[in-house]
Design a protein around this motif. Structure first.
Motif, PDB file in Angstrom:
ATOM      1  N   MET A   1      53.781  14.584 -83.900  1.00 31.80           N
ATOM      2  CA  MET A   1      53.233  13.530 -83.046  1.00 31.80           C
ATOM      3  C   MET A   1      52.339  12.638 -83.891  1.00 31.80           C
ATOM      4  O   MET A   1      51.616  13.123 -84.765  1.00 31.80           O
ATOM      5  CB  MET A   1      52.420  14.149 -81.897  1.00 31.80           C
ATOM      6  N   ASP A   2      52.422  11.319 -83.621  1.00 33.11           N
ATOM      7  CA  ASP A   2      51.523  10.422 -84.352  1.00 33.11           C
ATOM      8  C   ASP A   2      50.164  10.399 -83.656  1.00 33.11           C
ATOM      9  O   ASP A   2      49.972  10.996 -82.593  1.00 33.11           O
ATOM     10  CB  ASP A   2      52.122   9.010 -84.464  1.00 33.11           C
ATOM     11  N   ARG A   3      49.208   9.668 -84.265  1.00 33.66           N
ATOM     12  CA  ARG A   3      47.830   9.675 -83.760  1.00 33.66           C
ATOM     13  C   ARG A   3      47.750   9.153 -82.323  1.00 33.66           C
ATOM     14  O   ARG A   3      47.036   9.705 -81.493  1.00 33.66           O
ATOM     15  CB  ARG A   3      46.938   8.849 -84.682  1.00 33.66           C
ATOM     16  N   ALA A   4      48.512   8.115 -82.052  1.00 29.88           N
ATOM     17  CA  ALA A   4      48.466   7.525 -80.708  1.00 29.88           C
ATOM     18  C   ALA A   4      48.927   8.526 -79.655  1.00 29.88           C
ATOM     19  O   ALA A   4      48.351   8.613 -78.563  1.00 29.88           O
ATOM     20  CB  ALA A   4      49.334   6.261 -80.658  1.00 29.88           C
ATOM     21  N   GLN A   5      49.980   9.295 -80.001  1.00 33.28           N
ATOM     22  CA  GLN A   5      50.479  10.291 -79.061  1.00 33.28           C
ATOM     23  C   GLN A   5      49.442  11.389 -78.812  1.00 33.28           C
ATOM     24  O   GLN A   5      49.254  11.849 -77.688  1.00 33.28           O
ATOM     25  CB  GLN A   5      51.786  10.899 -79.585  1.00 33.28           C
TER      26      GLN A   5
ATOM     27  N   LEU B   1      39.956  14.470 -72.027  1.00 28.96           N
ATOM     28  CA  LEU B   1      39.100  14.628 -73.200  1.00 28.96           C
ATOM     29  C   LEU B   1      38.994  13.300 -73.926  1.00 28.96           C
ATOM     30  O   LEU B   1      39.915  12.477 -73.898  1.00 28.96           O
ATOM     31  CB  LEU B   1      39.677  15.687 -74.152  1.00 28.96           C
ATOM     32  N   SER B   2      37.874  13.112 -74.610  1.00 36.07           N
ATOM     33  CA  SER B   2      37.653  11.854 -75.321  1.00 36.07           C
ATOM     34  C   SER B   2      38.485  11.811 -76.603  1.00 36.07           C
ATOM     35  O   SER B   2      38.476  12.759 -77.388  1.00 36.07           O
ATOM     36  CB  SER B   2      36.171  11.701 -75.661  1.00 36.07           C
ATOM     37  N   PRO B   3      39.200  10.702 -76.852  1.00 33.39           N
ATOM     38  CA  PRO B   3      39.949  10.563 -78.108  1.00 33.39           C
ATOM     39  C   PRO B   3      39.044  10.591 -79.336  1.00 33.39           C
ATOM     40  O   PRO B   3      39.498  10.838 -80.447  1.00 33.39           O
ATOM     41  CB  PRO B   3      40.634   9.192 -77.959  1.00 33.39           C
TER      42      PRO B   3
ATOM     43  N   VAL C   1      47.518  12.500 -75.371  1.00 30.37           N
ATOM     44  CA  VAL C   1      47.452  13.877 -74.849  1.00 30.37           C
ATOM     45  C   VAL C   1      46.015  14.232 -74.497  1.00 30.37           C
ATOM     46  O   VAL C   1      45.743  14.831 -73.446  1.00 30.37           O
ATOM     47  CB  VAL C   1      48.015  14.880 -75.883  1.00 30.37           C
ATOM     48  N   LEU C   2      45.064  13.822 -75.355  1.00 30.64           N
ATOM     49  CA  LEU C   2      43.654  14.100 -75.080  1.00 30.64           C
ATOM     50  C   LEU C   2      43.210  13.401 -73.801  1.00 30.64           C
ATOM     51  O   LEU C   2      42.473  13.965 -72.977  1.00 30.64           O
ATOM     52  CB  LEU C   2      42.778  13.662 -76.261  1.00 30.64           C
ATOM     53  N   ILE C   3      43.641  12.151 -73.637  1.00 29.50           N
ATOM     54  CA  ILE C   3      43.284  11.408 -72.425  1.00 29.50           C
ATOM     55  C   ILE C   3      43.860  12.101 -71.199  1.00 29.50           C
ATOM     56  O   ILE C   3      43.191  12.254 -70.157  1.00 29.50           O
ATOM     57  CB  ILE C   3      43.786   9.956 -72.524  1.00 29.50           C
ATOM     58  N   ASP C   4      45.139  12.556 -71.314  1.00 34.10           N
ATOM     59  CA  ASP C   4      45.779  13.269 -70.204  1.00 34.10           C
ATOM     60  C   ASP C   4      45.029  14.544 -69.847  1.00 34.10           C
ATOM     61  O   ASP C   4      45.047  14.991 -68.694  1.00 34.10           O
ATOM     62  CB  ASP C   4      47.231  13.600 -70.545  1.00 34.10           C
TER      63      ASP C   4
END
Length: 205
Positions: free
Chosen positions: A26-30, A40-42, A34-37
């Motif tokens: 997974m790249d950083r954006a993905q 959690l804070s990115p 996932v953290l947002i989902d």
């Protein structure tokens, strides 16, 4: 294709799908998504990556340290085993050690054996001992005690032989007598530790 699957086929498909998912990156954006989902804070991503890398490095270091410690332990056990076997062989060889001949002579050996010594001549007496079953390629720490008629040890020689090259081995010790030496029956003993290898009595006049 048959749309109906057996339980065994389903298990294999699930396992294969899991392996494929494990190989996907997974790249950083993905990851941030996932953290947002997960609510959690990115912003936690960088800290989490650092901690993950530290834990992975620590795990590698622990495995390396464990392997080094295991290797050292095995080497120590091997060395201890070698010395234990070597000491056992040496002890067995020492147990078989015996004396085949012992003689008292002057410094110039005429092949005979003295029974009397004239102290007035201040002679140097040599106690010559021939060992049998001597441990080849070893050294022996020997001692000679020169016991006066009074029972006192007036001289003791302590020495180490040269490296033994043959099972039959000649060794010796010596003592200088003089006019002050007590007259009477003397005893000389050659010992290996507390074990008496040979002894000889003679008269000093």
């Amino acid at each position: 294709m048959n749309d109906r699957l057996t339980q065994e086929q389903l298990s294999k498909i699930v396992a294969e799908a899991s392996r494929i998912a494990d190989r996907q990156e997974m790249d950083r954006a993905q990851v941030e998504q996932v953290l947002i989902d997960l609510n959690l804070s990115p912003d936690l991503l960088d800290e989490a990556m650092v901690q993950l890398q530290r834990r992975e490095a620590l795990a590698v270091q622990r495995r390396r340290t464990t392997m080094i410690a295991l290797t050292i332990a095995l080497a120590i056990f091997a060395i201890m085993g070698y010395f234990a076997v070597d000491q056992w062989r040496y002890g067995r060889a020492i147990a078989q050690l015996s004396t085949v001949q012992d003689r008292l002579t002057f410094t110039d050996d005429d092949g005979g054996s003295l029974t009397q010594v004239n102290r007035q001549a201040s002679p140097e007496i040599v106690y010559r001992v021939t060992l049998s079953n001597a441990p080849v390629d070893q050294r022996l720490s020997l001692s000679c005690q020169w016991e006066a008629p009074t029972g006192d040890i007036l001289r003791e020689n302590r020495y180490q032989t040269r490296r033994i090259t043959t099972p039959t081995w000649n060794t010796y010790c010596r003592h200088q007598f003089g006019t002050a030496s007590p007259g009477g029956t003397w005893t000389v003993r050659m010992q290996l530790g507390d074990r008496i290898l040979s002894d000889e009595t003679f008269e000093v006049r």
